[in-house]
Design a protein around this motif. Structure first.
Motif, PDB file in Angstrom:
ATOM      1  N   GLU A   1      77.724  51.870  93.031  1.00 58.62           N
ATOM      2  CA  GLU A   1      77.929  51.765  94.472  1.00 58.62           C
ATOM      3  C   GLU A   1      78.112  50.317  94.905  1.00 58.62           C
ATOM      4  N   GLY A   2      77.384  49.418  94.247  1.00 55.87           N
ATOM      5  CA  GLY A   2      77.554  48.006  94.561  1.00 55.87           C
ATOM      6  C   GLY A   2      78.971  47.532  94.303  1.00 55.87           C
ATOM      7  N   ALA A   3      79.577  48.027  93.223  1.00 53.69           N
ATOM      8  CA  ALA A   3      80.955  47.656  92.907  1.00 53.69           C
ATOM      9  C   ALA A   3      81.912  48.156  93.990  1.00 53.69           C
ATOM     10  N   LEU A   4      81.662  49.355  94.533  1.00 53.38           N
ATOM     11  CA  LEU A   4      82.503  49.882  95.610  1.00 53.38           C
ATOM     12  C   LEU A   4      82.390  49.028  96.870  1.00 53.38           C
ATOM     13  N   LEU A   5      81.169  48.565  97.166  1.00 55.01           N
ATOM     14  CA  LEU A   5      80.987  47.729  98.359  1.00 55.01           C
ATOM     15  C   LEU A   5      81.729  46.404  98.218  1.00 55.01           C
ATOM     16  N   VAL A   6      81.667  45.817  97.021  1.00 56.67           N
ATOM     17  CA  VAL A   6      82.361  44.548  96.795  1.00 56.67           C
ATOM     18  C   VAL A   6      83.867  44.743  96.942  1.00 56.67           C
ATOM     19  N   ALA A   7      84.393  45.860  96.402  1.00 59.02           N
ATOM     20  CA  ALA A   7      85.827  46.130  96.524  1.00 59.02           C
ATOM     21  C   ALA A   7      86.221  46.303  97.989  1.00 59.02           C
ATOM     22  N   GLY A   8      85.335  46.926  98.780  1.00 55.32           N
ATOM     23  CA  GLY A   8      85.626  47.103 100.197  1.00 55.32           C
ATOM     24  C   GLY A   8      85.751  45.781 100.926  1.00 55.32           C
ATOM     25  N   ILE A   9      84.880  44.825 100.586  1.00 53.98           N
ATOM     26  CA  ILE A   9      84.975  43.509 101.212  1.00 53.98           C
ATOM     27  C   ILE A   9      86.277  42.826 100.813  1.00 53.98           C
ATOM     28  N   LYS A  10      86.664  42.959  99.532  1.00 53.02           N
ATOM     29  CA  LYS A  10      87.921  42.366  99.084  1.00 53.02           C
ATOM     30  C   LYS A  10      89.119  42.963  99.831  1.00 53.02           C
ATOM     31  N   ALA A  11      88.989  44.231 100.274  1.00 53.44           N
ATOM     32  CA  ALA A  11      90.063  44.879 101.017  1.00 53.44           C
ATOM     33  C   ALA A  11      90.015  44.543 102.506  1.00 53.44           C
ATOM     34  N   GLY A  12      89.020  43.761 102.928  1.00 53.00           N
ATOM     35  CA  GLY A  12      88.933  43.348 104.320  1.00 53.00           C
ATOM     36  C   GLY A  12      88.069  44.238 105.178  1.00 53.00           C
ATOM     37  N   LEU A  13      87.233  45.086 104.591  1.00 52.40           N
ATOM     38  CA  LEU A  13      86.390  45.994 105.370  1.00 52.40           C
ATOM     39  C   LEU A  13      85.097  45.302 105.795  1.00 52.40           C
ATOM     40  N   ASP A  14      84.545  45.776 106.895  1.00 52.73           N
ATOM     41  CA  ASP A  14      83.267  45.297 107.410  1.00 52.73           C
ATOM     42  C   ASP A  14      82.301  46.472 107.362  1.00 52.73           C
ATOM     43  N   ARG A  15      81.367  46.447 106.452  1.00 51.36           N
ATOM     44  CA  ARG A  15      80.472  47.583 106.232  1.00 51.36           C
ATOM     45  C   ARG A  15      79.685  47.919 107.490  1.00 51.36           C
ATOM     46  N   ARG A  16      79.156  46.931 108.176  1.00 50.65           N
ATOM     47  CA  ARG A  16      78.344  47.207 109.361  1.00 50.65           C
ATOM     48  C   ARG A  16      79.176  47.851 110.457  1.00 50.65           C
ATOM     49  N   ALA A  17      80.388  47.349 110.630  1.00 49.99           N
ATOM     50  CA  ALA A  17      81.263  47.939 111.650  1.00 49.99           C
ATOM     51  C   ALA A  17      81.613  49.374 111.288  1.00 49.99           C
ATOM     52  N   ASP A  18      81.877  49.636 110.025  1.00 54.84           N
ATOM     53  CA  ASP A  18      82.198  50.990 109.593  1.00 54.84           C
ATOM     54  C   ASP A  18      81.013  51.933 109.810  1.00 54.84           C
ATOM     55  N   GLU A  19      79.795  51.475 109.522  1.00 58.30           N
ATOM     56  CA  GLU A  19      78.616  52.313 109.713  1.00 58.30           C
ATOM     57  C   GLU A  19      78.379  52.577 111.200  1.00 58.30           C
ATOM     58  N   ALA A  20      78.662  51.595 112.036  1.00 58.51           N
ATOM     59  CA  ALA A  20      78.491  51.790 113.470  1.00 58.51           C
ATOM     60  C   ALA A  20      79.513  52.780 114.012  1.00 58.51           C
ATOM     61  N   ALA A  21      80.738  52.734 113.482  1.00 65.20           N
ATOM     62  CA  ALA A  21      81.782  53.638 113.956  1.00 65.20           C
ATOM     63  C   ALA A  21      81.612  55.047 113.423  1.00 65.20           C
ATOM     64  N   ALA A  22      80.964  55.182 112.262  1.00 61.50           N
ATOM     65  CA  ALA A  22      80.790  56.512 111.663  1.00 61.50           C
ATOM     66  C   ALA A  22      79.377  56.615 111.099  1.00 61.50           C
ATOM     67  N   PRO A  23      78.361  56.741 111.950  1.00 62.35           N
ATOM     68  CA  PRO A  23      76.979  56.795 111.471  1.00 62.35           C
ATOM     69  C   PRO A  23      76.719  58.050 110.641  1.00 62.35           C
ATOM     70  N   ARG A  24      75.868  57.897 109.653  1.00 65.79           N
ATOM     71  CA  ARG A  24      75.530  59.013 108.767  1.00 65.79           C
ATOM     72  C   ARG A  24      74.523  59.925 109.452  1.00 65.79           C
ATOM     73  N   VAL A  25      74.739  61.249 109.309  1.00 62.49           N
ATOM     74  CA  VAL A  25      73.809  62.220 109.905  1.00 62.49           C
ATOM     75  C   VAL A  25      73.166  63.124 108.860  1.00 62.49           C
ATOM     76  N   THR A  26      73.811  63.286 107.725  1.00 65.45           N
ATOM     77  CA  THR A  26      73.278  64.158 106.672  1.00 65.45           C
ATOM     78  C   THR A  26      73.716  63.604 105.309  1.00 65.45           C
ATOM     79  N   GLU A  27      72.918  63.910 104.300  1.00 67.41           N
ATOM     80  CA  GLU A  27      73.293  63.494 102.938  1.00 67.41           C
ATOM     81  C   GLU A  27      72.909  64.575 101.941  1.00 67.41           C
ATOM     82  N   PHE A  28      73.800  64.794 100.974  1.00 72.97           N
ATOM     83  CA  PHE A  28      73.506  65.624  99.812  1.00 72.97           C
ATOM     84  C   PHE A  28      73.545  64.698  98.598  1.00 72.97           C
TER      85      PHE A  28
END
Length: 921
Positions: free
Chosen positions: A414-441
């Motif tokens: 999962e850490g590798a996926l997060l690093v790749a997301g930053i390289k693609a220009g993503l902002d993790r905090r902004a993404d979590e704010a726009a799509a908050p998690r409500v359930t997990e399996f």
């Protein structure tokens, strides 16, 4: 408490609520009184540690060396002779005191070196988790891990170390890293559900001492502590493995026995020859003692210890901490390295290298967790990486200081996926704010999926990541040109082919998908069906950049490198190819299951095959069995490892190499050497330095023993010529051995590696320290030296015209003659030190001033000799007399003879070597 004595099978098979009853506890935990009683019954929660030897035992061991024993006996008999002789000769007492001084000096140096190394090793040892959170009496407490007992209820959260073997009673997205026990770096999910009977380590409802919680949280009930844990089982296996003696230990012990035997035999023979010539036994004894002292290299133990410690310091500067001095040389004789993969050949930092989406592959640059790099056409992969990043529980932690690195808290994939997301220009905090998690399996090993449900501006969506086959089977559509197309059979075949292609490159492949939902609480089956495939992500644990050159250097040095890993064969082979361990098209890949089906003969045949060999999915027992099999073949085996599961093999190997940064305390305790940077390249560097140590040991052996010949031959010549006194007395010999020779020998021990040291094959395990070439060179140099000083002695005695029978200890000519013998040996050894620096290169090529410490040490020896010749106090001790300028000139000229003769020998060798090379062409 029968439930606590053999809980494994009953506890793993029980429902969670029944676990508390079986272990005689409750969700409120043990009471303080119960905990106290169980601590007395089961003992502290720690592994049994080998008690360090008492200081007096360590010091006493220095006097059990064979050289030390011989000298102690000699000193005792000399004291006895002093007490019996009439009149008493102060010189005899001086000799006895000098011999004891030699023993004490050697013991002090050896003790200091070993004590320092042991203290360093103890400071390095890491303890099993120091504190943990436990429920006792309904109260959540933080307690020392040592106080945990069976029946304790442990609270586990991400980042915690598991303090004991426990049965999981509650699991909320709980996953642990079992690498220290199994060697596999993947996080594995845990459950509170009962499981069927099977190996304890495979029980998905248990967590084990020494492992770490990667994600999630939970409650677990302790059923085994300390030595009763799986960690403890492996520790006991390691403790049962005998510590192997290094090749140098064996050869030095053999050399000591032979030299001591020869010294005693020759001394006894000459005592018998001299005894009939006089009325007293004291003079023949002192004479024989001088012969024995001349043969015993008193300075060798100290020189060897300090030389090895120099190698230790050099290796420490190259990130390798050696715990046992003699392990330095063992590295130099290594013929096989059994190396782990993760963290040793690789960086232990998963990195996304390729993303496939909408029919195209996108390469990703950058290595490790530092979010630096680029993705080709990054806009095309942002949606896939956004979904993958939101379906993660890991956190990326930036460095807080100049010496720290980026790291991942949680699952490395999962850490590798997060690093790749930053390289693609993503902002993790902004993404979590726009799509908050409500359930997990959460992920589990049966489904091989993880699903999270998020609230978006358009409703709710399920984000899924997991094994390509499992995700693909749940997909009905595929993202193409910004829309979802039906996932036809053609598409499925194409996606499967892409996934297989990525896997064939040694990449770990994840598929990412999503689907729209009608509400926040869907059933798991609904959330994970009728998905739209977004694409595939390929990642790897990248090889260390320096490893390829290190592997090449080992091959050039004739060392076989075998990967021994707990990982999947495909992953192991891919890494092996990238670092150069595999060069052919079809390496021999053997799994632990296949090893189980082999008898010793089949295993020996496998290891004898000169092919690229990879051993995958192996257990601690497999690893130790392989090491033993290599040793049966006469190989000197180095083994790397970091987990507790590696400890038995580390201890059984000729040289065990543990990881310092990521290794467990059990592995470090079992190993002879610890890599502070965990890199295989440091092993290759250490091999180079270890080979240099052995070369240097041989250099100072030639240096030390050649002057022993120079001391012995004049004594023998005087005996057979009928001269009543010794040409050099025992006190003079001790002064040469310790005053003039130790410092140059140490300077030789500090010689840097020769340029071609890694272009030579490893020496045979059976090669003797005193090989034919070494003995030949000792006799060559020592013989020339002996002829020169013998000639000087008899020339000076003969030119006086005094009959042999009239010479006494106080005769001036005799005092001058023995002074010339001592000075002649010292000067010869100065030039000898220059020539022994290389077996074949000229002293001019090596450089007369390239080892200034050697010149300074030789100058000190000459200055000491001058003091012995001119200072009245020292003249009284050594029975010497002053020499004039003419004497020194003659002695200096004779001193160069061994050097000039050896230069002629080297020139002849180089000429023959050149002719052989020309003939080969």
């Amino acid at each position: 408490m029968p439930g606590l004595s053999e809980p494994h099978q009953p506890v793993t098979a029980l429902p969670a609520e029944d676990v508390f009853t079986a272990l005689e506890t409750s969700r409120r935990g043990l009471s303080r009184a119960q905990a106290h009683d169980r601590l007395r019954t089961h003992g502290a929660n720690e592994l049994p540690r080998t008690a360090p030897r008492a200081v007096w035992r360590q010091l006493g061991a220095q006097f059990t060396d064979l050289f030390a024993v011989v000298l102690i006996v000699a000193a005792g008999v000399t004291f006895l002779a002093y007490g019996l002789e009439e009149p008493r000769d102060a010189g005899t007492a001086t000799l006895a005191v000098a011999i004891l001084g030699v023993v004490l000096l050697n013991a002090g140096i050896g003790f200091t070196q070993e004590y320092s190394a042991e203290r360093t090793a103890q400071a390095l040892e890491a303890m099993v988790p120091r504190t943990c959170q436990v429920v006792r009496g309904g109260e959540r407490l933080e307690l020392p891990a040592l106080d945990v007992v069976p029946g304790d209820v442990v609270v586990m959260e991400a980042g915690d170390a598991v303090p004991a073997d426990c049965r999981v009673a509650e699991a909320h997205e709980l996953a642990v890293n079992n690498a220290p026990l199994t060697g596999e770096s993947n996080a594995v999910g845990r459950t509170a559900d009962p499981v069927a009977a099977g190996p304890l380590l495979e029980a998905r409802n248990c967590v084990f001492m020494g492992t770490d919680v990667v994600t999630g949280s939970g409650l677990a009930v302790v059923f085994a502590t300390g030595a009763a844990t799986e960690f403890g089982r492996i520790y006991r296996l390691a403790a049962a493995a005998p510590r192997q003696k290094t090749p140098l230990q064996r050869q030095v012990a053999s050399m000591a026995r032979r030299v001591a035997g020869v010294a005693l035999a020759i001394g006894a023979l000459l005592f018998a020859v001299r005894l009939p010539s006089g009325d007293s036994v004291v003079q023949p004894f002192v004479f024989a003692l001088g012969v024995m002292v001349a043969l015993v290299p008193e300075g060798l133990p100290a020189t060897l210890s300090v030389s090895l410690s120099i190698g230790v310091r050099r290796m420490a500067r190259r990130h390798a901490l050696v715990k046992r001095l003699l392990a330095v040389e063992a590295l130099g004789s290594t013929t096989v390295i059994c190396t782990d993969k993760t963290g040793t050949l690789t960086q232990a930092e998963m990195t996304v290298t390729e993303v496939w989406t909408e029919g195209r592959s996108h390469s990703v640059t950058g290595v490790g967790y530092e979010p630096r790099g680029e993705i080709t056409d990054s806009a095309s992969v942002r949606e896939l990486l956004r979904v993958a990043g939101l379906c993660c529980n890991a956190r990326l932690v930036p460095p807080t200081g100049p010496t720290e690195r980026w790291r991942v808290l949680g699952d490395t994939t999962e850490g590798a996926l997060l690093v790749a997301g930053i390289k693609a220009g993503l902002d993790r905090r902004a993404d979590e704010a726009a799509a908050p998690r409500v359930t997990e399996f959460p992920f589990d090993s049966d489904r091989k999926l993880m699903t999270t449900v998020h609230r978006t501006g358009a409703g709710y969506q399920a984000y899924v990541k997991g094994a390509p086959g499992e995700v693909l089977a749940r997909c009905a559509g595929i993202q193409q040109a910004g829309r979802s197309d039906a996932l036809t059979g053609t598409y499925r075949t194409a996606v499967a082919a892409v996934a297989d292609g990525l896997a064939s490159k040694g990449l770990r492949v994840l598929a990412v998908a999503r689907r729209d939902l009608h509400g926040p609480r869907p059933a798991q089956e609904e959330a994970e069906s009728v998905l739209t495939l977004l694409g595939l992500v390929g990642m790897q644990d990248p090889p260390r950049p320096e490893v390829t050159d290190a592997v090449t250097a080992c091959r050039r040095a004739g060392i076989r490198v075998v990967m021994v890993t707990g990982d999947h064969p495909l992953t192991g082979e891919a890494v092996a190819r990238r670092v150069g361990l595999v060069r052919g098209s079809e390496p021999v890949v053997v799994t632990g299951t296949q090893l189980d089906g082999m008898d010793d003969a089949a295993l020996d045949s496998l290891l004898a095959t000169p092919s690229d060999l990879l051993l995958c999915r192996v257990s601690p027992e497999h690893k130790m069995r392989v090491v033993t099999a290599f040793q049966r073949h006469g190989e000197v085996v180095a083994v790397t490892g970091d987990g507790a599961n590696d400890a038995p093999a580390l201890k059984h190997a000729d040289i065990g190499v543990a990881m310092g940064a990521s290794g467990t305390d059990v592995a470090r305790e079992a190993a002879s050497m610890v890599l502070l940077d965990d890199s295989f390249a440091s092993i290759a560097t250490s091999v180079r330095l270890g080979r240099a140590v052995y070369q240097n040991v041989r250099k100072f052996l030639v240096y030390l023993f050649s002057h022993n010949v120079g001391e012995l031959v004049p004594i023998l010549a005087a005996t057979f010529a009928g001269f009543p006194l010794v040409p050099i007395n025992a006190v003079q010999i001790l002064a040469i051995d310790l005053g003039s020779d130790v410092l140059p020998a140490l300077a030789l021990g500090a010689e840097p590696p020769e340029s071609d040291v890694m272009d030579r094959p490893p020496r045979s395990r059976n090669e003797r320290l005193f090989s034919t070439s070494v003995v030949g060179r000792i006799l060559f140099l020592g013989g020339i030296q002996a002829l020169c000083v013998s000639a000087v002695f008899f020339w000076h005695i003969g030119s006086s015209g005094i009959p042999f029978g009239d010479f006494t200890q106080d005769t001036r000519v005799y005092q001058e003659a023995i002074t010339m013998v001592q000075a002649g040996i010292v000067l010869s050894q100065f030039f000898n030190a220059l020539t022994v620096r290389s077996d074949h290169r000229s002293v001019l090529t090596v450089g007369l001033t390239s080892n200034p410490a050697l010149l300074a040490a030789g100058g000190f020896g000459i200055a000491l000799m001058a003091a012995i010749s001119y200072l009245p106090t020292l003249q009284a001790v050594f029975n010497t007399a002053p020499l004039d300028a003419g004497d020194w000139t003659v002695l200096a000229g004779l001193g160069t003879v061994p050097l000039l003769a050896d230069e002629a020998r080297k020139a002849l060798l180089r000429r023959r070597s050149g002719r052989s090379a020309g003939g080969a062409k």
